[in-house]
Design a protein around this motif. Structure first.
Motif, short mmCIF file in Angstrom:
data_model
loop_
_atom_site.label_atom_id
_atom_site.label_comp_id
_atom_site.label_asym_id
_atom_site.label_seq_id
_atom_site.Cartn_x
_atom_site.Cartn_y
_atom_site.Cartn_z
N ILE A 55 0.84 -1.20 0.00
CA ILE A 55 0.00 0.00 0.00
C ILE A 55 0.87 1.25 0.00
O ILE A 55 0.58 2.23 -0.71
N THR A 56 1.95 1.22 0.77
CA THR A 56 2.85 2.37 0.81
C THR A 56 3.49 2.62 -0.55
O THR A 56 3.55 3.76 -1.02
N GLY A 57 3.98 1.56 -1.19
CA GLY A 57 4.58 1.71 -2.51
C GLY A 57 3.59 2.26 -3.52
O GLY A 57 3.92 3.13 -4.35
N ALA A 58 2.36 1.78 -3.46
CA ALA A 58 1.32 2.25 -4.38
C ALA A 58 1.01 3.73 -4.15
O ALA A 58 0.87 4.51 -5.10
N LEU A 59 0.94 4.13 -2.88
CA LEU A 59 0.66 5.53 -2.57
C LEU A 59 1.83 6.43 -2.96
O LEU A 59 1.62 7.60 -3.33
N MET A 60 3.05 5.94 -2.88
CA MET A 60 4.20 6.71 -3.35
C MET A 60 4.06 7.02 -4.84
O MET A 60 4.33 8.14 -5.30
N ILE A 61 3.63 6.03 -5.61
CA ILE A 61 3.43 6.21 -7.05
C ILE A 61 2.30 7.21 -7.30
O ILE A 61 2.42 8.10 -8.17
N VAL A 62 1.22 7.10 -6.53
CA VAL A 62 0.10 8.05 -6.67
C VAL A 62 0.56 9.47 -6.38
O VAL A 62 0.19 10.42 -7.09
N CYS A 63 1.35 9.65 -5.33
CA CYS A 63 1.86 10.98 -4.98
C CYS A 63 2.72 11.56 -6.10
O CYS A 63 2.62 12.75 -6.42
N LEU A 64 3.56 10.71 -6.70
CA LEU A 64 4.40 11.17 -7.81
C LEU A 64 3.54 11.61 -8.99
O LEU A 64 3.76 12.68 -9.57
N LEU A 65 2.55 10.80 -9.35
CA LEU A 65 1.67 11.15 -10.47
C LEU A 65 0.89 12.43 -10.18
O LEU A 65 0.67 13.25 -11.07
N PHE A 66 0.50 12.62 -8.93
CA PHE A 66 -0.22 13.83 -8.54
C PHE A 66 0.65 15.07 -8.75
O PHE A 66 0.19 16.07 -9.33
N LEU A 67 1.91 15.02 -8.30
CA LEU A 67 2.79 16.17 -8.47
C LEU A 67 3.13 16.39 -9.95
O LEU A 67 3.21 17.53 -10.41
N MET A 68 3.34 15.30 -10.68
CA MET A 68 3.61 15.42 -12.11
C MET A 68 2.44 16.11 -12.81
O MET A 68 2.64 16.99 -13.66
N TYR A 69 1.24 15.72 -12.46
CA TYR A 69 0.05 16.31 -13.08
C TYR A 69 -0.10 17.78 -12.69
O TYR A 69 -0.42 18.63 -13.52
#
Length: 449
Positions: free
Chosen positions: A255-269
């Motif tokens: 779950i932590t790894g998945a949320l790290m990816i979500v956070c990255l995509l959020f900042l990229m967007y």
């Protein structure tokens, strides 16, 4: 770029071979554990840390820690954390550090009352040294790493290279898990964390480091794959590491790894123009499809038990009363210890002993936040506020740090389910403090503000 790609491919292959060799001859794990710091120190001394070599060496140590522990290479549980601390101090001698990093020295000072209390009130049958070191080594590793990395200027490409160095031994870990247990279907019988699929080691720690690997290889795939071969290689690594993380049946790291990816995509967007937002949307769509594919395959391999695990159900589909694997009782006990001892706490490392008296069995803390409150009292609250707020304040003027939110989330979530038993949360937290820049003037790469 072709040469770099070939070099990266060779490094991946070498680390897969390391897993094979140590699986065949386990004793070599101890040799591996000795060679890494020796080679690392010689590299740092040769270059006088001009290119932040200490961060590359420390990153490799952080990435390899779980592998060494599951293969018997660690000489003790704090081996990697102590070596990381040593290399951070070496880095400070070569490259100085920011005077503003004193806030983390103050954090260390806040730990002293709890240490002193333990040394004066511990029972005669308590191993005081072991109790203190086990519980304080993580926070000390974090503070020393933070002091070195506080506002240290670094190009974004160098930060990615540090992540790749950390990710290479995670490949070794994943390959070793496959060798240890090639057929997941044969060993999964219930919805509990599975030691067989975790190399015989703690699923929580294995899941944590593999979850970090998920993020590392996702960034390599999306941001740094410059050829089709690299895309295929990084795509395979992402899928392979993600699958081995999920089948540990330990949810925290995944779950932590998945949320790290979500956070990255959020900042990229958030920071992209219209064209960039379209690309991020496409990446999000492909990531979603890949996630469905990995999950479907995992479900088939576990005969649907993985869905029950994440739904907090037992093998018969009945919902479990305990959602956090016994952690609620430990956290509740920590809260009671804090309320009974709000100023000084019960002393560093004393929580485990007092939990035995209250719960009827020994239970080490899985939550660093409640542990700080229980064992350090008011001093723990002040220390926690420093850790929580300082990175957020730095980020206000550090918006080019694309990985900041992911690193911060990794630290915060990891210390809530796995405390600081491995060095990863401490080191990754400190990475969030780097002053990351897309373009950096020459001769400023190793400087601090």
């Amino acid at each position: 770029m072709k040469n770099i790609s070939l070099s990266y491919s060779k490094l991946v292959l070498i680390h897969a071979i390391i897993a094979l060799v140590i699986f065949a001859v386990p004793f070599l794990s101890k040799i591996y554990a000795l060679v890494i710091p020796v080679v690392g120190f010689s590299l740092i001394a040769k270059n006088k840390n001009k290119n932040n070599e200490v961060l590359y060496v420390a990153a490799y140590l952080v990435g390899v820690e779980v592998f060494l522990r599951m293969t018997g290479g660690n000489f003790n549980n704090e081996y990697i954390k102590v070596i990381v601390i040593f290399f951070m101090l070496v880095g400070m001698l070569y490259s100085n550090f920011s005077i503003n990093a004193f806030i983390y020295a103050f954090f260390l000072i806040l730990l002293i009352p709890g240490i002193y209390l333990t040394s004066t009130v511990a029972h005669f049958d308590t191993d005081i040294k072991k109790a203190i070191v086990f519980n304080v080594s993580g926070p000390v590793c974090l503070a020393i790493s933070a002091i070195y990395m506080f506002k240290r200027k670094m190009p974004f490409s160098d930060l990615q290279n540090i992540l790749v160095v950390m990710g290479l031994p995670i490949i070794t870990t994943a390959v070793y898990l496959f060798l240890y247990n090639p057929s997941v279907k044969e060993v999964v019988r219930n919805t509990q964390s599975n030691f067989e699929t975790s190399g015989g080691f703690g699923p929580n720690q294995v899941s944590t480091i593999l979850g970090l690997g998920m993020f590392i290889f996702f960034t390599q795939l999306v941001l740094f794959s410059k050829s089709k071969k690299e895309m295929l290689l990084n795509g395979f690594l992402l899928i392979f590491v993600s699958y081995r993380a999920i089948v540990t049946f330990s949810r925290g790291g995944v779950i932590t790894g998945a949320l790290m990816i979500v956070c990255l995509l959020f900042l990229m967007y958030s920071f992209s123009n219209v064209k960039g937002k379209t690309k991020v949307g496409l990446v999000l769509l492909l990531t979603g499809l890949a996630t469905v594919g990995i999950w479907t395959y995992t479900s088939l391999q576990t005969r649907g038990l993985i869905e029950k695990r994440y739904a907090n159900q037992d093998v018969r589909g009945r919902e479990k009363k305990d959602r956090l694997g016994g952690r609620e009782a430990i956290m509740g006990g920590d809260y009671k210890l804090f309320m009974d001892n709000p100023i000084m706490g019960v002393g560093a490392g004393m929580g485990k002993e007092l939990r035995k008296e209250n719960l009827g069995h020994e239970a080490a803390a899985h939550n660093e936040i409640t542990r700080l409150l229980a064992e350090h009292g008011l001093f723990g609250i002040f220390g926690l506020l420093i850790l929580l707020l300082t990175p957020l304040l730095l980020y206000i003027n550090n918006r080019q740090h694309l990985y900041f939110l992911s690193f911060y989330v990794f630290w915060l979530l990891t210390i809530n389910h796995a405390a600081m038993r491995i060095a990863a949360p401490a080191f990754v937290y400190a990475l969030a403090l780097l002053s990351v820049q897309v373009k950096l003037p020459e001769k400023a790469e190793n400087s601090v503000d």
